[in-house]
Motif scaffolding. Sequence first.
Motif, short mmCIF file in Angstrom:
data_model
loop_
_atom_site.label_atom_id
_atom_site.label_comp_id
_atom_site.label_asym_id
_atom_site.label_seq_id
_atom_site.Cartn_x
_atom_site.Cartn_y
_atom_site.Cartn_z
N SER A 80 0.82 -1.21 0.00
CA SER A 80 0.00 0.00 0.00
C SER A 80 0.86 1.27 0.00
CB SER A 80 -0.94 0.01 1.20
OG SER A 80 -1.92 -0.97 1.05
N VAL A 81 1.85 1.30 0.84
CA VAL A 81 2.72 2.49 0.93
C VAL A 81 3.51 2.66 -0.38
CG1 VAL A 81 4.74 3.48 2.09
CG2 VAL A 81 2.86 2.52 3.43
N SER A 82 4.02 1.58 -0.92
CA SER A 82 4.79 1.66 -2.16
C SER A 82 3.93 2.15 -3.32
CB SER A 82 5.39 0.30 -2.51
OG SER A 82 6.27 -0.12 -1.51
N LEU A 131 4.85 5.58 -5.00
CA LEU A 131 5.47 5.44 -6.32
C LEU A 131 4.47 5.61 -7.46
CD1 LEU A 131 7.86 2.47 -5.55
CD2 LEU A 131 8.42 4.91 -5.71
N VAL A 132 3.25 5.20 -7.25
CA VAL A 132 2.28 5.30 -8.34
C VAL A 132 1.41 6.55 -8.18
CG1 VAL A 132 0.36 4.16 -9.52
CG2 VAL A 132 2.28 2.80 -8.68
N ARG A 133 0.67 6.64 -7.08
CA ARG A 133 -0.28 7.75 -6.94
C ARG A 133 0.42 9.10 -6.82
NH1 ARG A 133 -5.61 7.96 -3.17
NH2 ARG A 133 -5.71 5.85 -4.00
N LEU A 134 1.28 9.25 -5.84
CA LEU A 134 1.86 10.57 -5.60
C LEU A 134 2.89 10.98 -6.64
CD1 LEU A 134 2.13 10.45 -1.71
CD2 LEU A 134 0.37 11.53 -3.12
N MET A 154 -4.93 8.03 -9.29
CA MET A 154 -5.53 7.32 -8.16
C MET A 154 -6.00 5.92 -8.60
SD MET A 154 -8.50 8.50 -5.54
CE MET A 154 -9.93 8.06 -6.48
N VAL A 155 -6.59 5.85 -9.78
CA VAL A 155 -7.00 4.56 -10.31
C VAL A 155 -5.78 3.66 -10.53
CG1 VAL A 155 -8.00 3.41 -12.34
CG2 VAL A 155 -9.16 5.38 -11.34
N ALA A 156 -4.71 4.23 -11.05
CA ALA A 156 -3.49 3.44 -11.28
C ALA A 156 -2.94 2.89 -9.96
CB ALA A 156 -2.43 4.31 -11.97
N ASP A 157 -2.99 3.69 -8.90
CA ASP A 157 -2.58 3.23 -7.58
C ASP A 157 -3.42 2.04 -7.14
OD1 ASP A 157 -1.85 3.03 -4.81
OD2 ASP A 157 -3.34 4.54 -4.31
N ASN A 158 -4.73 2.16 -7.27
CA ASN A 158 -5.62 1.06 -6.87
C ASN A 158 -5.38 -0.19 -7.70
OD1 ASN A 158 -6.81 2.56 -4.85
ND2 ASN A 158 -8.50 3.24 -6.11
N MET A 159 -5.11 -0.03 -8.99
CA MET A 159 -4.87 -1.19 -9.84
C MET A 159 -3.52 -1.84 -9.50
SD MET A 159 -7.66 -1.37 -11.36
CE MET A 159 -7.40 -2.63 -12.57
N CYS A 160 -2.54 -1.03 -9.13
CA CYS A 160 -1.25 -1.57 -8.69
C CYS A 160 -1.44 -2.40 -7.42
CB CYS A 160 -0.28 -0.42 -8.45
SG CYS A 160 1.33 -0.92 -7.81
N ARG A 161 -2.17 -1.86 -6.46
CA ARG A 161 -2.45 -2.60 -5.22
C ARG A 161 -3.20 -3.89 -5.53
NH1 ARG A 161 -4.07 1.77 -0.57
NH2 ARG A 161 -2.87 3.47 -1.44
N PHE A 162 -4.19 -3.80 -6.40
CA PHE A 162 -4.97 -4.97 -6.78
C PHE A 162 -4.04 -6.06 -7.32
CE2 PHE A 162 -6.76 -7.16 -10.50
CZ PHE A 162 -7.72 -7.93 -9.88
N ALA A 163 -3.20 -5.71 -8.28
CA ALA A 163 -2.33 -6.71 -8.91
C ALA A 163 -1.36 -7.33 -7.91
CB ALA A 163 -1.57 -6.07 -10.07
N LEU A 164 -0.74 -6.51 -7.08
CA LEU A 164 0.25 -7.02 -6.14
C LEU A 164 -0.38 -7.84 -5.02
CD1 LEU A 164 2.65 -3.94 -5.97
CD2 LEU A 164 3.01 -6.11 -7.18
N LEU A 165 -1.51 -7.38 -4.49
CA LEU A 165 -2.18 -8.15 -3.43
C LEU A 165 -2.75 -9.46 -3.97
CD1 LEU A 165 -3.94 -5.25 -1.51
CD2 LEU A 165 -2.05 -6.66 -0.68
N LEU A 166 -3.28 -9.43 -5.17
CA LEU A 166 -3.79 -10.67 -5.77
C LEU A 166 -2.66 -11.66 -6.00
CD1 LEU A 166 -6.32 -12.12 -6.77
CD2 LEU A 166 -5.90 -11.12 -9.03
N HIS A 167 -1.52 -11.15 -6.45
CA HIS A 167 -0.35 -12.02 -6.63
C HIS A 167 0.06 -12.66 -5.29
CE1 HIS A 167 3.45 -13.49 -8.17
NE2 HIS A 167 4.06 -12.88 -7.16
N ARG A 168 0.06 -11.88 -4.25
CA ARG A 168 0.41 -12.41 -2.93
C ARG A 168 -0.62 -13.44 -2.47
NH1 ARG A 168 4.16 -11.94 0.63
NH2 ARG A 168 3.76 -12.34 2.83
#
Length: 173
Positions: A117-119, A123-126, A147-161
């Motif tokens: 989430s922090v990354s 790195l993406v949103r801010l 903001m959407v890109a941040d959420n999609m990044c989180r989605f992809a990484l959390l789903l991978h985990r």
Amino acid sequence: AIALTAEQAFYIPGYGMQAAAATLAGYSIGGKDEKKLMDYSFSIVIIAVALMGILSVFLFLFPRPLMALFTRDPQVIAQGAQALRIVAGAEPFYAVVIILEGTFNGAGDTRAPFVISVSCMWLVRLLSTWFCVNVFHLGLRAVWWCMVADNMCRFALLLHRYRGHRWRRALYE
């Protein structure tokens, strides 16, 4: 700010289900029952995606009346409506993010979701927002796409985990 407030109302159900996901994950981990853990988490993800998906349709179709609940300024309503339409498509993905964070927390895997989430936030949103505004001189719509890109990044990484096994290590301790 008004569009963000309006959007947040649409993911309140997801946060309620996040608490359920965390509780059921903890229950399953305590019982050393991997099948229950996976069944509960998958079921809650499906319910959250369905509910937030349905709500996102309303967010997309009726953004102006929603914005009008908060302001009478036609320019604010117009820009807020654009922002709400941009994020509407990402709401089901954000549902997955919310539920997986709860599942991981309930399973005792708190560090990885925090780092993800922090990354993604920094790195993406801010960072991308800074470039869009200060370098490319893009407007409010670009900020919302970041903001959407941040959420999609989180989605992809959390789903991978989630698909991996490391977060379930408490089952085997």
